[in-house]
Scaffold this motif. Structure first.
Motif, short mmCIF file in Angstrom:
data_model
loop_
_atom_site.label_atom_id
_atom_site.label_comp_id
_atom_site.label_asym_id
_atom_site.label_seq_id
_atom_site.Cartn_x
_atom_site.Cartn_y
_atom_site.Cartn_z
N LEU A 78 0.39 -39.08 35.12
CA LEU A 78 -0.53 -39.65 34.14
C LEU A 78 -0.97 -41.06 34.49
CD1 LEU A 78 1.03 -38.32 30.82
CD2 LEU A 78 -0.98 -37.47 32.03
N LYS B 131 -3.44 -40.25 37.39
CA LYS B 131 -4.42 -39.23 36.97
C LYS B 131 -4.64 -38.20 38.07
CE LYS B 131 -4.94 -41.52 33.16
NZ LYS B 131 -4.18 -41.10 31.95
N ASP C 267 -7.97 -34.53 41.11
CA ASP C 267 -8.29 -35.52 40.10
C ASP C 267 -8.16 -34.87 38.72
OD1 ASP C 267 -9.30 -37.43 38.40
OD2 ASP C 267 -11.25 -37.59 39.38
N ARG D 193 -8.84 -35.95 35.86
CA ARG D 193 -9.98 -36.18 34.95
C ARG D 193 -11.06 -35.11 35.12
NH1 ARG D 193 -8.95 -41.52 36.53
NH2 ARG D 193 -8.18 -42.89 34.87
N ASN E 60 -10.44 -36.85 29.32
CA ASN E 60 -9.67 -37.82 28.54
C ASN E 60 -8.43 -38.30 29.29
OD1 ASN E 60 -11.29 -37.96 26.19
ND2 ASN E 60 -10.45 -36.01 25.49
N GLY E 61 -8.03 -37.55 30.31
CA GLY E 61 -6.94 -37.99 31.17
C GLY E 61 -5.54 -37.81 30.65
N TYR E 62 -5.38 -36.98 29.61
CA TYR E 62 -4.02 -36.77 29.11
C TYR E 62 -3.69 -35.29 29.00
CZ TYR E 62 -6.53 -36.57 24.57
OH TYR E 62 -7.40 -36.28 23.55
#
Length: 203
Positions: free
Chosen positions: A32, A35, A42, A44, A49-51
């Motif tokens: 996390l 990312k 990747d 993302r 939102n990256g989570y």
């Protein structure tokens, strides 16, 4: 299906539900901070939102947000009784619990994980969490699970939050019913499996 996860994060909740449901799935670990997935992709591009969590379905579509994912998984296997049938009062009671855990517990923990949050502010968030945990403890004094006698996806979600309490120095021993509740869930074979698969302690 593929579950994108980070060890001990809220993605542990759908991981537990997948194990309870006996559904086939692949785990993909996500860094996390960077990312990136464990394969160097990747993250993302999967969730802007990256989570975590992200559940990738067999047709390639993605579901994000833990409560939506665990409800989806429960609906896939109604025979497992991980969620009450749609249209029943119990179904809406489940929605009530999922919303409470998500907004009153999960999001109140977020500032505690922020290294830039002032200590005085963190103290206030801990006090809020304590009042919320007391209310949960009162609800499991006379019944084994949040909805009564049957384990549900809400219990999987709450278990993850209770694990965070220890990490954030929130002592839940003041609520014996909550300690017993947490242990009851931790003893479930599916929960032990999910913890082991993420390299987490099963104690």
């Amino acid at each position: 299906m593929k579950l994108y996860y980070s060890p001990g994060a809220c993605s542990l909740s759908p991981h537990i539900v997948l194990c309870e449901a006996d559904l086939p799935f692949e785990l993909i670990k996500v860094d996390l901070q960077e990312k990136l997935t464990e394969t160097g992709e990747d993250f993302r591009s999967i969730n802007p939102n990256g989570y975590v969590p992200v559940l990738e379905l067999d047709d390639g579509s993605n579901l994000t947000e833990g409560p939506a994912i665990i409800q989806y998984l429960a609906d896939r296997v109604p025979e497992k009784k991980l969620a009450p049938p749609v249209g029943t009062f119990e179904h809406y009671n489940l929605q009530q619990w999922l919303n409470f855990i998500s907004t009153e517990l999960h999001k109140t923990f977020s500032p505690l994980f922020n290294a830039n949050m002032p200590d005085q502010a963190k103290k206030l968030f801990r006090e809020t969490l304590a009042s919320r945990f007391k209310w949960v403890a009162d609800n499991v004094v006379a019944q084994p699970y949040l909805l009564g006698n049957d384990f549900s996806v809400a219990d999987a979600y709450l278990f993850v939050i209770l694990r965070w309490a220890e990490l954030m120095s929130i002592d839940i021993s003041r609520w014996p019913s909550l300690v017993q509740y947490k242990k009851r869930i931790a003893d479930r074979p599916a929960v032990k499996r999910a913890l082991q698969e993420e390299g987490l302690s099963t104690d």
